[in-house]
Design an enzyme around this catalytic site. Structure first.
Site, PDB file in Angstrom:
ATOM      1  N   CYS A 113       9.436 -20.535  58.766  1.00 14.29           N
ATOM      2  CA  CYS A 113       8.004 -20.426  58.158  1.00 14.29           C
ATOM      3  C   CYS A 113       7.696 -21.892  57.410  1.00 14.29           C
ATOM      4  CB  CYS A 113       7.424 -19.269  57.214  1.00 14.29           C
ATOM      5  SG  CYS A 113       7.901 -17.779  58.120  1.00 14.29           S
ATOM      6  N   HIS A 253       1.267 -22.021  53.953  1.00 18.72           N
ATOM      7  CA  HIS A 253       1.563 -21.114  55.194  1.00 18.72           C
ATOM      8  C   HIS A 253       1.100 -19.694  55.044  1.00 18.72           C
ATOM      9  CE1 HIS A 253       4.024 -18.468  57.536  1.00 18.72           C
ATOM     10  NE2 HIS A 253       4.847 -17.891  56.468  1.00 18.72           N
ATOM     11  N   ASN A 283       1.074 -13.483  60.252  1.00 19.08           N
ATOM     12  CA  ASN A 283       1.780 -14.602  60.004  1.00 19.08           C
ATOM     13  C   ASN A 283       2.589 -15.335  61.233  1.00 19.08           C
ATOM     14  OD1 ASN A 283       4.370 -15.932  59.293  1.00 19.08           O
ATOM     15  ND2 ASN A 283       5.018 -14.533  57.957  1.00 19.08           N
TER      16      ASN A 283
HETATM   17  O1  UT7 Z   1       6.786 -15.920  55.891  1.00 21.13           O
HETATM   18  C1  UT7 Z   1       7.619 -15.292  54.934  1.00 21.13           C
HETATM   19  C2  UT7 Z   1       7.866 -13.928  55.630  1.00 21.13           C
HETATM   20  N1  UT7 Z   1       7.725 -12.802  54.840  1.00 21.13           N
HETATM   21  C3  UT7 Z   1       6.630 -12.381  54.234  1.00 21.13           C
HETATM   22  O2  UT7 Z   1       5.685 -12.955  54.147  1.00 21.13           O
HETATM   23  C4  UT7 Z   1       6.791 -11.142  53.602  1.00 21.13           C
HETATM   24  C5  UT7 Z   1       6.515 -11.084  52.067  1.00 21.13           C
HETATM   25  N2  UT7 Z   1       6.504  -9.805  51.609  1.00 21.13           N
HETATM   26  C6  UT7 Z   1       5.417  -9.062  51.662  1.00 21.13           C
HETATM   27  O3  UT7 Z   1       4.341  -9.727  52.306  1.00 21.13           O
HETATM   28  C7  UT7 Z   1       5.253  -7.685  51.090  1.00 21.13           C
HETATM   29  O4  UT7 Z   1       6.388  -7.449  50.449  1.00 21.13           O
HETATM   30  C8  UT7 Z   1       5.067  -6.599  52.267  1.00 21.13           C
HETATM   31  C9  UT7 Z   1       3.676  -6.714  52.996  1.00 21.13           C
HETATM   32  C10 UT7 Z   1       5.976  -6.585  53.531  1.00 21.13           C
HETATM   33  C11 UT7 Z   1       5.023  -5.226  51.710  1.00 21.13           C
HETATM   34  O5  UT7 Z   1       4.266  -5.040  50.705  1.00 21.13           O
HETATM   35  P1  UT7 Z   1       4.858  -4.262  49.312  1.00 21.13           P
HETATM   36  O6  UT7 Z   1       3.684  -4.167  48.462  1.00 21.13           O
HETATM   37  O7  UT7 Z   1       5.863  -5.072  48.882  1.00 21.13           O
HETATM   38  O8  UT7 Z   1       5.207  -2.798  49.888  1.00 21.13           O
HETATM   39  P2  UT7 Z   1       6.522  -2.262  49.722  1.00 21.13           P
HETATM   40  O9  UT7 Z   1       7.723  -2.908  50.443  1.00 21.13           O
HETATM   41  O10 UT7 Z   1       6.976  -2.093  48.205  1.00 21.13           O
HETATM   42  O11 UT7 Z   1       6.281  -0.707  50.167  1.00 21.13           O
HETATM   43  C12 UT7 Z   1       5.612   0.084  49.470  1.00 21.13           C
HETATM   44  C13 UT7 Z   1       5.372   1.270  50.433  1.00 21.13           C
HETATM   45  C14 UT7 Z   1       6.898   1.825  50.780  1.00 21.13           C
HETATM   46  O12 UT7 Z   1       6.922   3.194  50.693  1.00 21.13           O
HETATM   47  P3  UT7 Z   1       7.261   4.028  49.445  1.00 21.13           P
HETATM   48  O13 UT7 Z   1       8.838   3.794  49.430  1.00 21.13           O
HETATM   49  O14 UT7 Z   1       6.548   3.651  48.267  1.00 21.13           O
HETATM   50  O15 UT7 Z   1       7.111   5.542  49.772  1.00 21.13           O
HETATM   51  C15 UT7 Z   1       7.051   1.361  52.367  1.00 21.13           C
HETATM   52  O16 UT7 Z   1       7.798   2.198  53.045  1.00 21.13           O
HETATM   53  O17 UT7 Z   1       4.659   1.022  51.668  1.00 21.13           O
HETATM   54  C16 UT7 Z   1       5.530   1.485  52.937  1.00 21.13           C
HETATM   55  N3  UT7 Z   1       5.137   0.724  53.876  1.00 21.13           N
HETATM   56  C17 UT7 Z   1       4.081   1.064  54.718  1.00 21.13           C
HETATM   57  N4  UT7 Z   1       3.257   2.118  54.657  1.00 21.13           N
HETATM   58  C18 UT7 Z   1       2.224   2.063  55.674  1.00 21.13           C
HETATM   59  C19 UT7 Z   1       6.086  -0.496  54.306  1.00 21.13           C
HETATM   60  N5  UT7 Z   1       5.100  -0.780  55.530  1.00 21.13           N
HETATM   61  C20 UT7 Z   1       4.051  -0.205  55.638  1.00 21.13           C
HETATM   62  C21 UT7 Z   1       3.422   0.122  56.682  1.00 21.13           C
HETATM   63  N6  UT7 Z   1       2.359   0.960  56.530  1.00 21.13           N
HETATM   64  N7  UT7 Z   1       3.141  -1.081  57.650  1.00 21.13           N
END
Ligand code: UT7
Length: 326
Positions: A113, A253, A283
Site C-alpha cells: 500500500c 492511503h 482499499n
Molecule cells: O492497507 C493496509 C491494509 N490493512 C488495513 O487497512 C486493515 C487495518 N485494520 C482494520 O481496518 C480493522 O482492524 C478491520 C476493519 C480489519 C477490523 O475492524 P476491528 O474493529 O479491528 O474489528 P475486529 O478485528 O476487532 O473484529 C471485531 C468483530 C470480531 O468478532 P468477535 O470476535 O468480536 O465476535 C470479528 O470476527 O467483528 C467480526 N468481524 C466481522 N463482522 C461482520 C470481522 N469482519 C467482519 C465482517 N462483518 N466483515
C-alpha cells in the site's frame, strides 16, 4: 540536475465498471452493510476482470490524454503493485507495450500500500540525476484475485483500480516534489501477507500448499497505520520547518476511515484536511493515492502553490510521505 524539483504535470486514473456493494457482500459472507460501513467507511468497491497491467495501461492512456503527451515522450515507467500479472515480464514492461512507449525504461516496485510513495521517491530521484527526462509512476492493483471471498475479515476491505502521474523537472524552482520520507519494518512482515503461488519444485521434492490470499492481523495493522501516518506527516513537516496549518491537503492511503480519523485526531488536524474517497473504492493498496490525486486534480482541488502531503503505509511493513508544492 540536483536541486531542481520535479513537478507533477498531470494525472490519470482508471477504475473498472463493475461495482460490488456491501449489500452484495451480505449475500456472500456473514456480514452487513452496517458493520462494514461503521468499521471501515467503505460502501462499495470496483472489481476487475482485466489484468493489473491493463488497468495501469488505461490509467496512463487517460493521463497522456489529459496532458496532451505522446507515449514516445515517456522516458521512465515505474509501476507500483503488489498484485502483478506475472513474475516476469513486469507490469511496467507490459504497460510500455500496451501504450507503445518505446523510448522508456520500465520496471516494477513492490511496497504494497506504500507502493506509490516508494515509486514516486525512486522516479523522483532518477529524474533528478538528469539521466531521465521525465517519469510516469503508475499504481495499479487487482486485489480481487488475492482475496478469499469466503473470509469476511478481508473480503469486505479491498478493491481494484489504477492511477498514474507524470513528473518532469519543474520550470519554477520553488514548486514540485520538495521532500520525501520512507521507512520499512521488515521485522513486522508477518502482519500482512499474500504469498506467491509456487509450482512444485521437483528438485527439492516438497509439495508445499501455498495460500495466496491476503491474511492480516487487522488490529495490529490498524495501530501501525495510525502511528505511521502521524510519524510520516510529522517528520516531513519538521524537516521542512512547516506546521499542519501550512498544508492544504493530506492525501493518505485509503484503507479505513477510522484509521484516518484517529491519525487526524493525534495530529490535531481537522478531518476536512484529509482527502478520502475510500467509501466508493475500498482499499486499492498501491493504487489508492494516485487515484485520489487524480480525482482531486480533475476536480480542480489543487491551486498553484498549495502544499500537499501524500502519506502511505502498508505491507512489508512499509510507510512514508511526500511533500509537494503544486
Ligand atoms: O492497507 C493496509 C491494509 N490493512 C488495513 O487497512 C486493515 C487495518 N485494520 C482494520 O481496518 C480493522 O482492524 C478491520 C476493519 C480489519 C477490523 O475492524 P476491528 O474493529 O479491528 O474489528 P475486529 O478485528 O476487532 O473484529 C471485531 C468483530 C470480531 O468478532 P468477535 O470476535 O468480536 O465476535 C470479528 O470476527 O467483528 C467480526 N468481524 C466481522 N463482522 C461482520 C470481522 N469482519 C467482519 C465482517 N462483518 N466483515
Amino acid at each position: 540536475m540536483f536541486g531542481v524539483h520535479n513537478c507533477v504535470v498531470g494525472t490519470g486514473m482508471y477504475v473498472p465498471d463493475k461495482i460490488l456493494t456491501n449489500d452484495d457482500l451480505e449475500k456472500m459472507v456473514d456480514t452487513s452493510d452496517e458493520w462494514i460501513y461503521t468499521r471501515t467507511g467503505i460502501k462499495e468497491r470496483r472489481i476487475s476482470s482485466e489484468d493489473t497491467s491493463v488497468l495501469g495501461g488505461k490509467a496512463v492512456e487517460n493521463l497522456l490524454k489529459n496532458i496532451g503527451k505522446n507515449p514516445l515522450d515517456i522516458d521512465l515507467i515505474v509501476f507500483c503493485t503488489m498484485s502483478p500479472d506475472n513474475n516476469t515480464p513486469s507490469c511496467a514492461c507490459l504497460v510500455q507495450k500496451y501504450i507503445g512507449a518505446k523510448n522508456a525504461t520500465a520496471f516494477d516496485v513492490n511496497a504494497a500500500c506504500t507502493g506509490f510513495i516508494y515509486g514516486l521517491v525512486v522516479a523522483d530521484s532518477l529524474v533528478k540525476t538528469g539521466k531521465y527526462k521525465n517519469a510516469v509512476i503508475v499504481g495499479s492493483e487487482v486485489l480481487s484475485k488475492l482475496i478469499n471471498w469466503k473470509d469476511r475479515n478481508t473480503c469486505v476491505l479491498f478493491g481494484d483500480g489504477a492511477g498514474a502521474v507524470f513528473i518532469e523537472p519543474s520550470l519554477d524552482v520553488n514548486t514540485g516534489i520538495l521532500d520525501t520520507y520512507t521507512k520499512s519494518m521488515g521485522e513486522k512482515s508477518d502482519s500482512l501477507v499474500s504469498k506467491s503461488i509456487t509450482i512444485e519444485n521437483s528438485l527439492i521434492g516438497e509439495n508445499k500448499e501455498i495460500d495466496p490470499y491476503i491474511v492480516m492481523d487487522g488490529r495490529e495493522v490498524f495501530k501501525f497505520a495510525v502511528s505511521s501516518i502521524v510519524e510520516s506527516v510529522n517528520k516531513i513537516l519538521t524537516d521542512n520547518n512547516l506546521s499542519t496549518d501550512d498544508i492544504k491537503y493530506i492525501v493518505p492511503h485509503q484503507d479505513n476511515i477510522r484509521i484516518i480519523e484517529s491519525a487526524a485526531q493525534r495530529l490535531k488536524v481537522s478531518l476536512d484536511k484529509f482527502f478520502t474517497n475510500l467509501y466508493k473504492y475500498g482499499n486499492t493498496s498501491g493504487a489508492s493515492i494516485p487515484i485520489a490525486v487524480a480525482e482531486m486534480n480533475e476536480s480542480k482541488k489543487f491551486k498553484k502553490g498549495d502544499l500537499i502531503i501524500l502519506v502511505g503505509f502498508g505491507g512489508g511493513l512499509t510507510y512514508g510521505s511526500v511533500l509537494i508544492k503544486w
